[in-house]
Write a protein that holds these residues in place. Structure first.
Motif, PDB file in Angstrom:
ATOM      1  N   ALA A  82     -18.762  12.707  24.211  1.00 52.31           N
ATOM      2  CA  ALA A  82     -17.679  13.324  24.975  1.00 52.31           C
ATOM      3  C   ALA A  82     -18.095  14.704  25.479  1.00 52.31           C
ATOM      4  CB  ALA A  82     -16.422  13.443  24.114  1.00 52.31           C
ATOM      5  N   CYS A  83     -19.032  15.358  24.755  1.00 56.38           N
ATOM      6  CA  CYS A  83     -19.443  16.715  25.123  1.00 56.38           C
ATOM      7  C   CYS A  83     -20.896  16.835  25.567  1.00 56.38           C
ATOM      8  CB  CYS A  83     -19.215  17.668  23.951  1.00 56.38           C
ATOM      9  SG  CYS A  83     -17.486  17.772  23.454  1.00 56.38           S
ATOM     10  N   HIS A  84     -21.778  16.009  25.036  1.00 55.83           N
ATOM     11  CA  HIS A  84     -23.191  16.110  25.404  1.00 55.83           C
ATOM     12  C   HIS A  84     -23.853  14.750  25.277  1.00 55.83           C
ATOM     13  CE1 HIS A  84     -23.764  16.212  21.074  1.00 55.83           C
ATOM     14  NE2 HIS A  84     -23.000  17.260  21.020  1.00 55.83           N
ATOM     15  N   SER A  85     -25.068  14.656  25.790  1.00 56.10           N
ATOM     16  CA  SER A  85     -25.763  13.371  25.801  1.00 56.10           C
ATOM     17  C   SER A  85     -26.255  12.996  24.407  1.00 56.10           C
ATOM     18  CB  SER A  85     -26.955  13.422  26.760  1.00 56.10           C
ATOM     19  OG  SER A  85     -27.957  14.262  26.246  1.00 56.10           O
ATOM     20  N   ALA A  86     -26.408  11.696  24.194  1.00 57.07           N
ATOM     21  CA  ALA A  86     -26.974  11.220  22.934  1.00 57.07           C
ATOM     22  C   ALA A  86     -28.418  11.699  22.809  1.00 57.07           C
ATOM     23  CB  ALA A  86     -26.907   9.695  22.880  1.00 57.07           C
ATOM     24  N   SER A  87     -29.138  11.748  23.937  1.00 58.00           N
ATOM     25  CA  SER A  87     -30.533  12.208  23.911  1.00 58.00           C
ATOM     26  C   SER A  87     -30.643  13.620  23.357  1.00 58.00           C
ATOM     27  CB  SER A  87     -31.128  12.165  25.311  1.00 58.00           C
ATOM     28  OG  SER A  87     -31.199  10.855  25.773  1.00 58.00           O
ATOM     29  N   MET A  88     -29.669  14.464  23.691  1.00 58.93           N
ATOM     30  CA  MET A  88     -29.694  15.841  23.200  1.00 58.93           C
ATOM     31  C   MET A  88     -29.628  15.864  21.678  1.00 58.93           C
ATOM     32  SD  MET A  88     -27.977  18.377  21.931  1.00 58.93           S
ATOM     33  CE  MET A  88     -26.837  19.599  22.087  1.00 58.93           C
ATOM     34  N   VAL A  89     -28.825  14.994  21.100  1.00 61.51           N
ATOM     35  CA  VAL A  89     -28.707  14.935  19.641  1.00 61.51           C
ATOM     36  C   VAL A  89     -29.941  14.267  19.040  1.00 61.51           C
ATOM     37  CG1 VAL A  89     -27.343  14.031  17.713  1.00 61.51           C
ATOM     38  CG2 VAL A  89     -26.193  14.850  19.774  1.00 61.51           C
ATOM     39  N   LEU A  90     -30.399  13.196  19.667  1.00 61.89           N
ATOM     40  CA  LEU A  90     -31.512  12.416  19.123  1.00 61.89           C
ATOM     41  C   LEU A  90     -32.842  13.158  19.179  1.00 61.89           C
ATOM     42  CD1 LEU A  90     -30.509   8.961  20.602  1.00 61.89           C
ATOM     43  CD2 LEU A  90     -30.292   9.709  18.216  1.00 61.89           C
ATOM     44  N   THR A  91     -32.947  14.190  19.993  1.00 61.24           N
ATOM     45  CA  THR A  91     -34.193  14.954  20.064  1.00 61.24           C
ATOM     46  C   THR A  91     -34.218  16.116  19.074  1.00 61.24           C
ATOM     47  OG1 THR A  91     -33.325  16.292  21.885  1.00 61.24           O
ATOM     48  CG2 THR A  91     -34.660  14.357  22.472  1.00 61.24           C
ATOM     49  N   GLN A  92     -33.166  16.267  18.284  1.00 67.05           N
ATOM     50  CA  GLN A  92     -33.142  17.315  17.263  1.00 67.05           C
ATOM     51  C   GLN A  92     -34.089  16.940  16.128  1.00 67.05           C
ATOM     52  OE1 GLN A  92     -31.364  20.166  17.867  1.00 67.05           O
ATOM     53  NE2 GLN A  92     -31.018  19.090  19.786  1.00 67.05           N
ATOM     54  N   PRO A  93     -34.641  17.932  15.440  1.00 71.44           N
ATOM     55  CA  PRO A  93     -35.505  17.603  14.296  1.00 71.44           C
ATOM     56  C   PRO A  93     -34.703  16.927  13.191  1.00 71.44           C
ATOM     57  CG  PRO A  93     -35.152  19.981  14.472  1.00 71.44           C
ATOM     58  CD  PRO A  93     -34.513  19.352  15.661  1.00 71.44           C
ATOM     59  N   LYS A  94     -35.397  16.212  12.332  1.00 74.95           N
ATOM     60  CA  LYS A  94     -34.734  15.542  11.209  1.00 74.95           C
ATOM     61  C   LYS A  94     -34.076  16.604  10.327  1.00 74.95           C
ATOM     62  CE  LYS A  94     -35.301  11.649   8.190  1.00 74.95           C
ATOM     63  NZ  LYS A  94     -34.281  10.812   8.792  1.00 74.95           N
ATOM     64  N   MET A  95     -32.812  16.367   9.970  1.00 74.23           N
ATOM     65  CA  MET A  95     -32.064  17.341   9.166  1.00 74.23           C
ATOM     66  C   MET A  95     -31.432  16.657   7.968  1.00 74.23           C
ATOM     67  SD  MET A  95     -30.239  19.853  11.918  1.00 74.23           S
ATOM     68  CE  MET A  95     -30.057  18.874  13.397  1.00 74.23           C
ATOM     69  N   LYS A  96     -31.154  17.456   6.963  1.00 70.21           N
ATOM     70  CA  LYS A  96     -30.491  16.961   5.754  1.00 70.21           C
ATOM     71  C   LYS A  96     -28.998  16.774   6.033  1.00 70.21           C
ATOM     72  CE  LYS A  96     -33.686  19.331   2.717  1.00 70.21           C
ATOM     73  NZ  LYS A  96     -33.873  20.357   1.726  1.00 70.21           N
ATOM     74  N   ARG A  97     -28.357  16.007   5.173  1.00 64.51           N
ATOM     75  CA  ARG A  97     -26.923  15.732   5.308  1.00 64.51           C
ATOM     76  C   ARG A  97     -26.106  17.027   5.390  1.00 64.51           C
ATOM     77  NH1 ARG A  97     -23.472  11.585   4.499  1.00 64.51           N
ATOM     78  NH2 ARG A  97     -25.134  10.170   3.918  1.00 64.51           N
ATOM     79  N   GLU A  98     -26.435  18.018   4.559  1.00 58.95           N
ATOM     80  CA  GLU A  98     -25.680  19.283   4.561  1.00 58.95           C
ATOM     81  C   GLU A  98     -25.798  19.998   5.909  1.00 58.95           C
ATOM     82  OE1 GLU A  98     -28.268  18.780   2.191  1.00 58.95           O
ATOM     83  OE2 GLU A  98     -26.850  17.765   0.874  1.00 58.95           O
ATOM     84  N   GLN A  99     -26.977  19.909   6.532  1.00 62.79           N
ATOM     85  CA  GLN A  99     -27.168  20.539   7.829  1.00 62.79           C
ATOM     86  C   GLN A  99     -26.334  19.840   8.901  1.00 62.79           C
ATOM     87  OE1 GLN A  99     -31.481  20.065   7.427  1.00 62.79           O
ATOM     88  NE2 GLN A  99     -31.691  22.265   7.859  1.00 62.79           N
ATOM     89  N   TRP A 100     -26.345  18.498   8.881  1.00 60.52           N
ATOM     90  CA  TRP A 100     -25.525  17.760   9.841  1.00 60.52           C
ATOM     91  C   TRP A 100     -24.040  18.026   9.603  1.00 60.52           C
ATOM     92  CZ3 TRP A 100     -27.066  16.494  14.280  1.00 60.52           C
ATOM     93  CH2 TRP A 100     -28.347  15.991  14.510  1.00 60.52           C
ATOM     94  N   GLN A 101     -23.649  18.144   8.335  1.00 63.53           N
ATOM     95  CA  GLN A 101     -22.254  18.444   7.995  1.00 63.53           C
ATOM     96  C   GLN A 101     -21.832  19.762   8.647  1.00 63.53           C
ATOM     97  OE1 GLN A 101     -20.241  16.561   5.743  1.00 63.53           O
ATOM     98  NE2 GLN A 101     -18.498  17.918   5.977  1.00 63.53           N
ATOM     99  N   ALA A 102     -22.672  20.781   8.504  1.00 63.16           N
ATOM    100  CA  ALA A 102     -22.356  22.087   9.090  1.00 63.16           C
ATOM    101  C   ALA A 102     -22.282  22.012  10.617  1.00 63.16           C
ATOM    102  CB  ALA A 102     -23.398  23.119   8.658  1.00 63.16           C
ATOM    103  N   ILE A 103     -23.181  21.243  11.224  1.00 63.37           N
ATOM    104  CA  ILE A 103     -23.194  21.130  12.683  1.00 63.37           C
ATOM    105  C   ILE A 103     -21.950  20.401  13.184  1.00 63.37           C
ATOM    106  CG2 ILE A 103     -24.362  20.006  14.621  1.00 63.37           C
ATOM    107  CD1 ILE A 103     -27.015  20.727  13.183  1.00 63.37           C
ATOM    108  N   VAL A 104     -21.598  19.284  12.552  1.00 61.30           N
ATOM    109  CA  VAL A 104     -20.422  18.520  12.988  1.00 61.30           C
ATOM    110  C   VAL A 104     -19.158  19.354  12.805  1.00 61.30           C
ATOM    111  CG1 VAL A 104     -19.010  16.466  12.541  1.00 61.30           C
ATOM    112  CG2 VAL A 104     -21.512  16.271  12.609  1.00 61.30           C
ATOM    113  N   GLU A 105     -19.045  20.064  11.701  1.00 54.95           N
ATOM    114  CA  GLU A 105     -17.874  20.925  11.482  1.00 54.95           C
ATOM    115  C   GLU A 105     -17.821  22.061  12.501  1.00 54.95           C
ATOM    116  OE1 GLU A 105     -18.007  22.031   7.343  1.00 54.95           O
ATOM    117  OE2 GLU A 105     -17.286  20.053   6.700  1.00 54.95           O
ATOM    118  N   LYS A 106     -18.991  22.616  12.853  1.00 51.32           N
ATOM    119  CA  LYS A 106     -19.024  23.665  13.875  1.00 51.32           C
ATOM    120  C   LYS A 106     -18.582  23.103  15.227  1.00 51.32           C
ATOM    121  CE  LYS A 106     -22.890  24.942  15.760  1.00 51.32           C
ATOM    122  NZ  LYS A 106     -24.224  25.506  16.006  1.00 51.32           N
TER     123      LYS A 106
END
Length: 130
Positions: A82-106
């Motif tokens: 809804a806000c950005h492309s899937a490619s933008m997310v898929l090109t991010q470096p591998k992250m731990k669950r806690e990092q993704w949690q912080a990003i999704v909450e942000k």
């Protein structure tokens, strides 16, 4: 006879300025030559005041991409794209669950992404598991 107030004078000046701008912009559009657009723009630079600005070509991620299959992929495609492309997310470096949690909450709290509280965990699970 009383002189016109400041608001009347300002309104007349703004109206006259707009009329001149419309008249001038109409003539400029009609007289402007057609410009050829190339697929890859040439690098250009502009200098002035001791500063030089140079253009750079940037290849953006594929906007048509979607997230690959996995648990809750439909939810992730619906909320994240809804806000950005899937490619933008898929090109991010591998992250731990806690990092993704912080990003999704942000994304939800700061940028007002359309993610409900109960959707955070499934989205984080998908992103952390890819």
């Amino acid at each position: 006879m009383r002189a016109p107030g400041f608001a009347v004078i300002a309104l007349v000046l703004i109206g006259a300025t707009l009329a001149v701008l419309v008249a001038v912009s109409g003539r400029e559009r009609a007289a402007a030559p057609a410009v050829a657009v190339s697929a890859v723009p040439e690098a250009a630079s502009v200098a002035g005041g001791g500063v030089t600005l140079t253009s750079t070509a940037v290849e953006l991620p594929d906007d048509a991409a979607v997230f690959p299959d996995g648990p809750n992929v439909a939810l992730v495609n619906q909320r994240c794209v809804a806000c950005h492309s899937a490619s933008m997310v898929l090109t991010q470096p591998k992250m731990k669950r806690e990092q993704w949690q912080a990003i999704v909450e942000k994304m939800r709290d700061t940028y007002h992404a359309p993610v409900a509280e109960g959707e955070v965990a499934p989205i984080v699970g998908y992103l952390a598991g890819r």
